[in-house]
Enzyme design. Structure first.
Site, PDB file in Angstrom:
ATOM      1  NE  ARG A 213      -3.321  -3.124  -1.850  1.00  0.00           N
ATOM      2  CZ  ARG A 213      -3.058  -4.081  -0.833  1.00  0.00           C
ATOM      3  NH1 ARG A 213      -1.502  -4.049  -0.922  1.00  0.00           N
ATOM      4  NH2 ARG A 213      -3.721  -4.429  -0.123  1.00  0.00           N
TER       5      ARG A 213
ATOM      6  CE1 TYR B 161      -6.730  -7.231  -7.171  1.00  0.00           C
ATOM      7  CE2 TYR B 161      -7.066  -7.722  -5.217  1.00  0.00           C
ATOM      8  CZ  TYR B 161      -6.565  -6.976  -6.062  1.00  0.00           C
ATOM      9  OH  TYR B 161      -6.073  -5.860  -5.581  1.00  0.00           O
TER      10      TYR B 161
ATOM     11  CE  LYS C 121      -6.156  -0.541   4.741  1.00  0.00           C
ATOM     12  NZ  LYS C 121      -7.638  -0.390   4.159  1.00  0.00           N
TER      13      LYS C 121
ATOM     14  CG  HIS D 262      -5.287   1.292  -4.245  1.00  0.00           C
ATOM     15  ND1 HIS D 262      -4.339   1.891  -3.046  1.00  0.00           N
ATOM     16  CD2 HIS D 262      -6.297   0.615  -3.841  1.00  0.00           C
ATOM     17  CE1 HIS D 262      -4.882   1.078  -2.277  1.00  0.00           C
ATOM     18  NE2 HIS D 262      -5.937   0.651  -2.438  1.00  0.00           N
TER      19      HIS D 262
ATOM     20  NE  ARG E 100      -3.520  -2.050   2.913  1.00  0.00           N
ATOM     21  CZ  ARG E 100      -3.589  -3.473   3.353  1.00  0.00           C
ATOM     22  NH1 ARG E 100      -2.012  -3.435   4.072  1.00  0.00           N
ATOM     23  NH2 ARG E 100      -4.311  -4.144   3.436  1.00  0.00           N
TER      24      ARG E 100
ATOM     25  CG  HIS F  62      -6.632  -8.169   1.349  1.00  0.00           C
ATOM     26  ND1 HIS F  62      -6.759  -8.687  -0.002  1.00  0.00           N
ATOM     27  CD2 HIS F  62      -6.337  -6.842   1.136  1.00  0.00           C
ATOM     28  CE1 HIS F  62      -6.724  -7.463  -0.892  1.00  0.00           C
ATOM     29  NE2 HIS F  62      -6.617  -6.654  -0.101  1.00  0.00           N
TER      30      HIS F  62
END
Length: 317
Positions: free
Chosen positions: A243, A275, A170, A240, A146, A266
């Site tokens: 990514r 995806y 995150k 993004h 990210r 994730h």
């Protein structure tokens, strides 16, 4: 409430280590909720029940807010009340169990392998800032990290010998990601030029701006937009997109969804599964181009109507 919102945002920034962009998003959502409470004279947390939260969601819907925007606001309110309950400022969380309008499923945009490879190969490396920008874009595409993760990289986070990188994702979670050879070579070139911009020997940031300070998220976004325009990329280039391209190309080659989940950081496999839609599109195109009977129906439609009529008459006989 304003005082508690400020304390909560400080908690997100300093204890949860959320990015500046994320904290700003929470602030906008909670300010909107505070305005709503003031208009309806909800002066005490005990007055805010599930009904009031539903009315808040319905009001945003009437105002034409997107499902994504409403979901973000509801999530911010729900987490804010979790914070209040944990600090004994509210007795319960009225936002629990309240659902936002269903969000449309949007597929991530990516750039095809050939176009992206040609684009990266065309980035000049004659000057230090050009070398830095190439290293940034190679690293984005190589590792799928990210924007906030790339900005936070320090020199000790890299293990060039083993082609690995430690990033802080995150929720303040660390993970190791691989770095491809092209990115390694670009970073090595940049590290030689980095000393020319460095002014404070104590600065550990991998990527520096022209003043020798850590390069900001906004600075990286502007540089990617710049190179997208200069090198004639059709779509606007942003972190993004690199990514997403990384994730899509790895999935197309390996079909290993769990590996892509770990690569992207994730928490839920459901987030990564978007995806698979892109992967199916790639499969469908490959099938149409390669399978000998894939165009059977299309060929029949293109036949001369008179010929089709004659065939039908022949079959009757």
């Amino acid at each position: 409430m304003q005082q508690h919102i400020k304390a909560y945002l400080d908690y997100l920034s300093h204890q949860k280590l959320y990015s500046e962009h994320t904290v700003s998003s929470y602030q906008r959502c909670l300010n909107r909720f505070q305005d709503y409470c003031q208009r309806y004279q909800l002066d005490n947390y005990s007055m805010i029940l599930g009904q009031q939260i539903r009315m808040f969601v319905a009001e945003q819907n009437r105002q034409g807010k997107s499902a994504t925007s409403i979901a973000q606001s509801l999530s911010a309110v729900r987490q804010f009340f979790d914070y209040l309950v944990a600090h004994k400022l509210a007795k319960s969380n009225p936002a629990k169990g309240i659902r936002a309008p269903k969000k449309p499923k949007r597929l991530p945009k990516n750039i095809d392998v050939d176009s992206l490879t040609q684009f990266l190969d065309r980035i000049p490396t004659d000057e230090p800032l050009q070398q830095r920008d190439k290293a940034i874009m190679e690293l984005f595409y190589s590792s799928g990290i990210r924007l906030s993760e790339l900005v936070g990289i320090d020199l000790p986070d890299m293990d060039l010998a083993n082609q690995e990188l430690r990033v802080l994702g995150k929720g303040n979670k660390q993970r190791q990601v691989p770095i491809g050879t092209a990115a390694i070579e670009a970073i090595k070139v940049w590290l030689k030029a980095r000393s020319l911009l460095l002014k404070d020997p104590q600065e550990l940031a991998l990527f520096l701006n022209k003043n020798g300070k850590r390069l900001s998220q906004r600075g990286i976004q502007m540089r990617l937009t710049h190179w997208g325009k200069v090198l004639g990329l059709n779509d606007k280039l942003h972190p993004h997109k690199l990514r997403h391209s990384c994730a899509t190309h790895v999935l197309e080659s390996s079909s290993d969804l769990r590996a892509v989940q770990e690569l992207l950081g994730h928490v839920s496999i459901a987030t990564t599964q978007v995806y698979t839609h892109l992967d199916f599109q790639h499969l469908a195109k490959t099938y149409d181009a390669a399978h000998p009977r894939a165009h059977k129906k299309a060929t029949a439609k293109k036949q001369n109507p008179e010929s089709l009529k004659a065939t039908k008459e022949k079959n009757k006989k």
